[in-house]
Design a protein around this motif. Structure first.
Motif, PDB file in Angstrom:
ATOM      1  N   VAL A  38      51.832 -64.446   2.765  1.00  0.00           N
ATOM      2  CA  VAL A  38      51.734 -63.096   3.303  1.00  0.00           C
ATOM      3  C   VAL A  38      52.754 -62.943   4.421  1.00  0.00           C
ATOM      4  O   VAL A  38      53.094 -63.919   5.102  1.00  0.00           O
ATOM      5  N   GLN A  39      53.235 -61.737   4.596  1.00  0.00           N
ATOM      6  CA  GLN A  39      54.193 -61.480   5.668  1.00  0.00           C
ATOM      7  C   GLN A  39      53.477 -61.369   7.012  1.00  0.00           C
ATOM      8  O   GLN A  39      52.283 -61.021   7.051  1.00  0.00           O
ATOM      9  N   PRO A  40      54.174 -61.638   8.102  1.00  0.00           N
ATOM     10  CA  PRO A  40      53.567 -61.437   9.426  1.00  0.00           C
ATOM     11  C   PRO A  40      53.024 -60.018   9.556  1.00  0.00           C
ATOM     12  O   PRO A  40      53.659 -59.060   9.114  1.00  0.00           O
ATOM     13  N   GLY A  41      51.839 -59.920  10.142  1.00  0.00           N
ATOM     14  CA  GLY A  41      51.156 -58.642  10.270  1.00  0.00           C
ATOM     15  C   GLY A  41      50.263 -58.303   9.096  1.00  0.00           C
ATOM     16  O   GLY A  41      49.495 -57.337   9.159  1.00  0.00           O
ATOM     17  N   GLY A  42      50.337 -59.088   8.042  1.00  0.00           N
ATOM     18  CA  GLY A  42      49.532 -58.833   6.866  1.00  0.00           C
ATOM     19  C   GLY A  42      48.121 -59.376   6.976  1.00  0.00           C
ATOM     20  O   GLY A  42      47.720 -59.919   8.022  1.00  0.00           O
ATOM     21  N   SER A  43      47.363 -59.230   5.894  1.00  0.00           N
ATOM     22  CA  SER A  43      45.958 -59.629   5.873  1.00  0.00           C
ATOM     23  C   SER A  43      45.656 -60.461   4.636  1.00  0.00           C
ATOM     24  O   SER A  43      46.309 -60.303   3.595  1.00  0.00           O
ATOM     25  N   LEU A  44      44.677 -61.327   4.772  1.00  0.00           N
ATOM     26  CA  LEU A  44      44.116 -62.088   3.653  1.00  0.00           C
ATOM     27  C   LEU A  44      42.623 -62.235   3.891  1.00  0.00           C
ATOM     28  O   LEU A  44      42.181 -62.265   5.047  1.00  0.00           O
ATOM     29  N   LYS A  45      41.883 -62.365   2.796  1.00  0.00           N
ATOM     30  CA  LYS A  45      40.451 -62.650   2.915  1.00  0.00           C
ATOM     31  C   LYS A  45      40.151 -63.909   2.123  1.00  0.00           C
ATOM     32  O   LYS A  45      40.351 -63.952   0.905  1.00  0.00           O
ATOM     33  N   LEU A  46      39.699 -64.924   2.830  1.00  0.00           N
ATOM     34  CA  LEU A  46      39.316 -66.175   2.195  1.00  0.00           C
ATOM     35  C   LEU A  46      37.846 -66.148   1.828  1.00  0.00           C
ATOM     36  O   LEU A  46      37.033 -65.542   2.531  1.00  0.00           O
ATOM     37  N   SER A  47      37.517 -66.808   0.733  1.00  0.00           N
ATOM     38  CA  SER A  47      36.138 -66.951   0.304  1.00  0.00           C
ATOM     39  C   SER A  47      35.822 -68.426   0.120  1.00  0.00           C
ATOM     40  O   SER A  47      36.699 -69.216  -0.229  1.00  0.00           O
ATOM     41  N   CYS A  48      34.574 -68.773   0.329  1.00  0.00           N
ATOM     42  CA  CYS A  48      34.098 -70.137   0.094  1.00  0.00           C
ATOM     43  C   CYS A  48      32.756 -70.033  -0.620  1.00  0.00           C
ATOM     44  O   CYS A  48      31.765 -69.597  -0.026  1.00  0.00           O
ATOM     45  N   ALA A  49      32.749 -70.409  -1.889  1.00  0.00           N
ATOM     46  CA  ALA A  49      31.528 -70.379  -2.687  1.00  0.00           C
ATOM     47  C   ALA A  49      30.818 -71.721  -2.563  1.00  0.00           C
ATOM     48  O   ALA A  49      31.426 -72.774  -2.813  1.00  0.00           O
ATOM     49  N   ALA A  50      29.552 -71.681  -2.191  1.00  0.00           N
ATOM     50  CA  ALA A  50      28.792 -72.893  -1.938  1.00  0.00           C
ATOM     51  C   ALA A  50      27.704 -73.097  -2.982  1.00  0.00           C
ATOM     52  O   ALA A  50      27.157 -72.128  -3.525  1.00  0.00           O
ATOM     53  N   SER A  51      27.390 -74.339  -3.261  1.00  0.00           N
ATOM     54  CA  SER A  51      26.297 -74.661  -4.169  1.00  0.00           C
ATOM     55  C   SER A  51      25.754 -76.042  -3.827  1.00  0.00           C
ATOM     56  O   SER A  51      26.402 -76.828  -3.133  1.00  0.00           O
ATOM     57  N   GLY A  52      24.535 -76.334  -4.293  1.00  0.00           N
ATOM     58  CA  GLY A  52      23.957 -77.656  -4.117  1.00  0.00           C
ATOM     59  C   GLY A  52      23.100 -77.822  -2.879  1.00  0.00           C
ATOM     60  O   GLY A  52      22.632 -78.930  -2.607  1.00  0.00           O
TER      61      GLY A  52
END
Length: 114
Positions: free
Chosen positions: A12-26
């Motif tokens: 992503v370029q500076p100033g941009g956005s991302l959304k991380l996800s973490c799927a959990a189980s167990g």
């Protein structure tokens, strides 16, 4: 067994956005706090954000306050990290972790560059 699977990283370029996800189980997801860590090349892994089991309390490292938001959806067994106004110094591999437990995801690469 406990599994944590991160996704959402990228370039992503500076100033941009991302959304991380973490799927959990167990494990009983809602009973545990969750954390996001990151590790940049040549640096130690650092705690970025943490959230309690019910999602009522959060905490952030100073460098991301006001830019990152940790959240969770206990119905989906998923924790998120919304990252806005990204900077080149945010470049790292991002990991989710069960707070106070030795369970880590495999990590997702975030690269902030023009």
């Amino acid at each position: 067994q406990v599994q944590l699977v991160e996704s959402g990283g990228g370039l992503v370029q500076p100033g941009g956005s991302l959304k991380l996800s973490c799927a959990a189980s167990g494990f009983t997801f809602s009973s545990y706090g969750m954390s996001w860590y990151r590790q940049a090349p040549g640096k130690q892994r650092e705690l970025v954000a943490t959230i309690t089991g019910a999602g009522r309390a959060t905490a952030y490292v100073d460098s991301v306050k006001g830019r990152f938001t940790i959240s969770r959806d206990n119905a989906k067994n998923t924790v998120y990290l919304q990252m806005n106004n990204l900077k080149p110094e945010d470049t790292a591999v991002y990991y989710c972790k069960v707070t106070a437990q030795p369970y880590w995801g495999q990590g997702t690469q975030v690269t902030v560059s023009s």
